[in-house]
Design a protein around this motif. Structure first.
Motif, mmCIF file in Angstrom:
data_model
loop_
_atom_site.group_PDB
_atom_site.id
_atom_site.type_symbol
_atom_site.label_atom_id
_atom_site.label_comp_id
_atom_site.label_asym_id
_atom_site.label_seq_id
_atom_site.Cartn_x
_atom_site.Cartn_y
_atom_site.Cartn_z
ATOM 1 N N ASP A 199 -1.179 8.061 -0.096
ATOM 2 C CA ASP A 199 0.158 7.618 -0.483
ATOM 3 C C ASP A 199 0.093 6.496 -1.517
ATOM 4 O O ASP A 199 0.884 6.461 -2.458
ATOM 5 C CB ASP A 199 0.949 7.165 0.746
ATOM 6 N N ASP A 246 -7.129 14.588 4.324
ATOM 7 C CA ASP A 246 -5.923 13.812 4.040
ATOM 8 C C ASP A 246 -4.937 14.629 3.218
ATOM 9 O O ASP A 246 -3.724 14.558 3.429
ATOM 10 C CB ASP A 246 -6.256 12.524 3.273
ATOM 11 N N ARG A 262 2.621 17.194 6.521
ATOM 12 C CA ARG A 262 3.667 16.194 6.721
ATOM 13 C C ARG A 262 4.881 16.520 5.847
ATOM 14 O O ARG A 262 6.014 16.510 6.313
ATOM 15 C CB ARG A 262 3.125 14.806 6.382
ATOM 16 N N ALA A 287 -1.231 15.528 4.444
ATOM 17 C CA ALA A 287 -0.043 15.181 3.654
ATOM 18 C C ALA A 287 0.799 16.412 3.380
ATOM 19 O O ALA A 287 2.034 16.356 3.431
ATOM 20 C CB ALA A 287 -0.468 14.514 2.345
ATOM 21 N N ILE A 304 -4.606 8.755 5.075
ATOM 22 C CA ILE A 304 -3.451 9.322 4.381
ATOM 23 C C ILE A 304 -2.659 8.201 3.707
ATOM 24 O O ILE A 304 -1.982 8.420 2.708
ATOM 25 C CB ILE A 304 -2.593 10.167 5.342
ATOM 26 N N VAL A 311 -9.847 8.717 0.174
ATOM 27 C CA VAL A 311 -9.039 9.911 0.430
ATOM 28 C C VAL A 311 -9.990 11.085 0.618
ATOM 29 O O VAL A 311 -10.945 11.245 -0.142
ATOM 30 C CB VAL A 311 -8.070 10.187 -0.750
#
Length: 81
Positions: free
Chosen positions: A7, A47, A54, A51, A3, A43
């Motif tokens: 980002d 992931d 999250r 995300a 992850i 990725v």
């Protein structure tokens, strides 16, 4: 699976006008993963889901309820045909 690489890719948008343009509109998951690979980042689809979870986990309850209401309306229209 990283992850952090996801980002990094999203942060690269600020530095890379071409990447920013490519991510400007909605793209397919496969295209997104290919872009990450082209930038040397690992990725995965997992992931992307991590995300999303999250980000949704940091939203206030009111925003989550608003999103659920929108989704519920779309589903009702779909079910009615």
């Amino acid at each position: 699976m990283s992850i952090k690489d996801l980002d990094r890719l999203l942060a690269l948008r600020k530095e890379d006008p071409l990447l920013d343009k490519q991510l400007e509109d909605a793209i397919e998951v496969e295209q997104f993963l290919e872009l990450a690979q082209e930038h040397g980042l690992d990725v995965t689809e997992a992931d992307l889901f991590a995300a999303q979870q999250r980000d949704e986990g940091s939203l206030p309850a009111e925003e989550l309820q608003r999103r659920m209401a929108e989704e519920s309306r779309r589903l009702r229209h779909f079910i009615q045909g």
